[in-house]
Design a protein around this motif. Structure first.
Motif, short mmCIF file in Angstrom:
data_model
loop_
_atom_site.label_atom_id
_atom_site.label_comp_id
_atom_site.label_asym_id
_atom_site.label_seq_id
_atom_site.Cartn_x
_atom_site.Cartn_y
_atom_site.Cartn_z
N CYS A 199 -14.00 54.28 5.15
CA CYS A 199 -13.60 53.79 6.49
C CYS A 199 -14.13 52.40 6.79
CB CYS A 199 -13.99 54.76 7.60
SG CYS A 199 -13.08 56.32 7.56
N TYR A 200 -15.37 52.13 6.42
CA TYR A 200 -15.96 50.81 6.58
C TYR A 200 -16.35 50.26 5.21
CZ TYR A 200 -16.33 51.97 11.52
OH TYR A 200 -16.04 52.32 12.81
N CYS A 201 -16.38 48.95 5.12
CA CYS A 201 -16.75 48.31 3.86
C CYS A 201 -17.84 47.29 4.14
CB CYS A 201 -15.53 47.64 3.23
SG CYS A 201 -15.82 46.89 1.61
N ASP A 202 -19.04 47.57 3.66
CA ASP A 202 -20.12 46.62 3.92
C ASP A 202 -20.05 45.46 2.93
OD1 ASP A 202 -21.47 47.37 1.51
OD2 ASP A 202 -22.52 48.98 2.54
N ASP A 203 -20.86 44.46 3.15
CA ASP A 203 -20.78 43.22 2.37
C ASP A 203 -21.05 43.47 0.89
OD1 ASP A 203 -20.14 41.79 4.62
OD2 ASP A 203 -22.18 41.06 4.98
N GLU A 204 -22.01 44.32 0.60
CA GLU A 204 -22.34 44.60 -0.81
C GLU A 204 -21.17 45.31 -1.50
OE1 GLU A 204 -24.00 44.84 -4.46
OE2 GLU A 204 -24.66 43.61 -2.76
N ALA A 205 -20.57 46.26 -0.81
CA ALA A 205 -19.42 46.97 -1.38
C ALA A 205 -18.26 46.00 -1.61
CB ALA A 205 -18.99 48.11 -0.47
N LYS A 206 -18.03 45.13 -0.65
CA LYS A 206 -16.95 44.15 -0.78
C LYS A 206 -17.18 43.24 -1.99
CE LYS A 206 -14.64 40.39 1.72
NZ LYS A 206 -14.63 39.59 2.96
N THR A 207 -18.40 42.81 -2.17
CA THR A 207 -18.72 41.96 -3.31
C THR A 207 -18.43 42.67 -4.62
OG1 THR A 207 -20.42 40.75 -2.08
CG2 THR A 207 -20.57 40.71 -4.49
N GLN A 208 -18.83 43.94 -4.71
CA GLN A 208 -18.60 44.70 -5.94
C GLN A 208 -17.11 44.93 -6.18
OE1 GLN A 208 -21.18 48.12 -6.81
NE2 GLN A 208 -22.40 47.57 -5.01
N ILE A 209 -16.36 45.19 -5.12
CA ILE A 209 -14.92 45.40 -5.26
C ILE A 209 -14.25 44.12 -5.75
CG2 ILE A 209 -12.78 45.80 -3.98
CD1 ILE A 209 -14.42 47.75 -2.20
N LEU A 210 -14.60 42.99 -5.15
CA LEU A 210 -14.01 41.71 -5.57
C LEU A 210 -14.34 41.40 -7.02
CD1 LEU A 210 -14.57 39.55 -2.37
CD2 LEU A 210 -12.36 40.12 -3.39
N GLU A 211 -15.52 41.74 -7.46
CA GLU A 211 -15.89 41.52 -8.86
C GLU A 211 -15.01 42.36 -9.78
OE1 GLU A 211 -20.03 42.40 -9.05
OE2 GLU A 211 -20.65 40.45 -8.23
N LYS A 212 -14.75 43.60 -9.40
CA LYS A 212 -13.90 44.47 -10.21
C LYS A 212 -12.44 43.99 -10.22
CE LYS A 212 -16.53 48.80 -9.98
NZ LYS A 212 -16.49 49.12 -11.43
N LEU A 213 -12.03 43.34 -9.14
CA LEU A 213 -10.64 42.87 -9.04
C LEU A 213 -10.39 41.57 -9.80
CD1 LEU A 213 -9.85 43.57 -5.28
CD2 LEU A 213 -8.80 44.71 -7.25
N GLU A 214 -11.45 40.91 -10.25
CA GLU A 214 -11.29 39.61 -10.89
C GLU A 214 -10.39 39.67 -12.12
OE1 GLU A 214 -15.15 38.07 -11.68
OE2 GLU A 214 -15.54 37.48 -9.60
N GLU A 215 -10.36 40.80 -12.81
CA GLU A 215 -9.54 40.91 -14.02
C GLU A 215 -8.07 41.15 -13.71
OE1 GLU A 215 -9.82 44.79 -16.24
OE2 GLU A 215 -11.58 45.05 -14.93
N PHE A 216 -7.73 41.34 -12.42
CA PHE A 216 -6.35 41.61 -12.03
C PHE A 216 -5.79 40.44 -11.23
CE2 PHE A 216 -8.60 45.73 -12.14
CZ PHE A 216 -7.93 46.29 -13.21
N SER A 217 -4.49 40.24 -11.35
CA SER A 217 -3.85 39.15 -10.64
C SER A 217 -3.75 39.46 -9.15
CB SER A 217 -2.45 38.92 -11.21
OG SER A 217 -1.63 40.05 -10.98
N ALA A 218 -3.65 38.39 -8.36
CA ALA A 218 -3.41 38.56 -6.92
C ALA A 218 -1.91 38.69 -6.72
CB ALA A 218 -3.96 37.37 -6.15
N GLY A 219 -1.38 39.80 -7.14
CA GLY A 219 0.04 40.08 -7.07
C GLY A 219 0.31 41.43 -7.70
N GLY A 220 1.55 41.91 -7.57
CA GLY A 220 1.89 43.19 -8.17
C GLY A 220 1.81 44.34 -7.18
N ILE A 221 1.55 45.54 -7.72
CA ILE A 221 1.61 46.78 -6.95
C ILE A 221 0.25 47.45 -6.99
CG2 ILE A 221 2.82 48.99 -6.67
CD1 ILE A 221 5.02 47.70 -8.59
N TYR A 222 -0.33 47.67 -5.83
CA TYR A 222 -1.65 48.28 -5.75
C TYR A 222 -1.57 49.57 -4.92
CZ TYR A 222 -3.97 44.12 -7.64
OH TYR A 222 -4.39 43.11 -8.46
N PHE A 223 -2.05 50.67 -5.50
CA PHE A 223 -2.21 51.92 -4.75
C PHE A 223 -3.69 52.02 -4.39
CE2 PHE A 223 1.75 52.57 -6.92
CZ PHE A 223 2.50 53.34 -6.05
N ILE A 224 -3.98 52.11 -3.08
CA ILE A 224 -5.36 51.92 -2.61
C ILE A 224 -5.94 53.15 -1.91
CG2 ILE A 224 -5.18 49.41 -2.53
CD1 ILE A 224 -4.67 49.60 0.48
N ASP A 225 -5.44 54.36 -2.30
CA ASP A 225 -6.02 55.63 -1.84
C ASP A 225 -5.58 55.96 -0.41
OD1 ASP A 225 -8.11 57.87 -1.46
OD2 ASP A 225 -8.64 57.12 -3.45
#
Length: 275
Positions: A37-63
């Motif tokens: 429900c909430y995303c703190d700064d540390e979680a956001k940083t980790q998520i962005l790091e994991k997303l680096e290998e993927f393009s900013a485009g396409g189809i994302y299913f996000i739960d």
């Protein structure tokens, strides 16, 4: 070929089959704390790091809708001016309650206030009472089409047809043809805009049918194709609670949405290759 990314926050996708036979990238983020429900700064940083290998485009299913703030994180990765089209039963423009944390209920407000490349939001689905509670300054960037408006379209303009063995009510979605095509479009879909016949979600639901949703998407994509516009990315949320809920409706809806967007992005890539 458009990238298909499944972001696994809760484990719910393990009980679905819509992605079988497809080339998908599975992103397991269940181990990241501070994301429900909430995303703190540390979680956001980790998520962005994991997303680096993927393009900013396409189809994302996000739960589930608990993680709809992923749209805000996706928007942050867009490096050019764009518009946002959202289908949702809620406004997602609540002001933050806990120290400014990014939330599933306030991600659109955050995007309007902070995302410098976001030019305009087109919001389809919440009821008029919910939208009346949105802060007036936020509305300056929003084109709003309420649940009541959709009901009027259904009552006055609809007819039934059979397409691919699916009964669908085809409404007048011409208002979506007013979206300018001079800038790329980011599309975010929360399945809680659908009625309970077509989806089962963790949040209160609207009454749009899956057939109506597909007809709306067909209208938008045709509008952009005919005008030579571009759709950047689509993300899809609205899964149910993984504890014991019947997920067959969501699986079927996800299958329809994945098929639709996969075909659209393939055609868009082909058109781009011809230019």
């Amino acid at each position: 070929m458009a990238e298909i990314v499944i972001m696994d926050f809760s484990g719910i996708y393990k009980g679905e089959q819509f992605f079988e036979g497809e080339k998908v990238s599975w992103l397991d983020v269940r181990e990241i704390p501070g994301t429900n429900c909430y995303c703190d700064d540390e979680a956001k940083t980790q998520i962005l790091e994991k997303l680096e290998e993927f393009s900013a485009g396409g189809i994302y299913f996000i739960d589930s809708g608990n993680y709809h703030y992923m749209s805000r994180i996706g928007i942050e990765r867009v490096k050019e001016p764009f518009r946002l089209l959202v289908f949702d039963n809620h406004t997602d423009m609540q002001l933050p309650a806990f120290g400014g944390l990014l939330s599933c209920g306030g991600w659109i407000a955050s995007a309007i206030e902070e995302a410098e490349n976001l030019v305009e939001v087109w919001l389809v689905g919440p009821d008029e009472e919910a939208y009346s509670q949105v802060e007036e300054p936020l509305k300056e960037k929003v084109k709003f089409f309420s649940r009541e408006m959709l009901q009027d379209f259904r009552n006055n303009e609809s007819y039934s047809e059979k397409t691919n063995n699916m009964e669908r009510n085809v409404m007048d979605f011409s208002f979506l043809g007013e979206i300018p095509t001079d800038l790329p479009l980011y599309v975010s879909i929360d399945k809680d805009v659908l009625g309970t016949t077509d989806a089962s979600t963790t949040w209160s639901q609207g009454d749009m049918t899956l057939g109506e949703m597909m007809a709306a998407l067909e209208f938008v994509t045709r509008h952009f194709k005919e005008a030579g516009g571009k759709i950047l990315q689509v993300d899809i949320c609205g899964e149910c609670d993984p504890d014991g809920a019947d997920n067959e409706r969501n699986d079927a809806a996800n299958r329809e949405l994945l098929k639709f967007w996969k075909n659209f992005f393939a055609e868009q890539e082909d058109r781009g290759a011809l230019l």
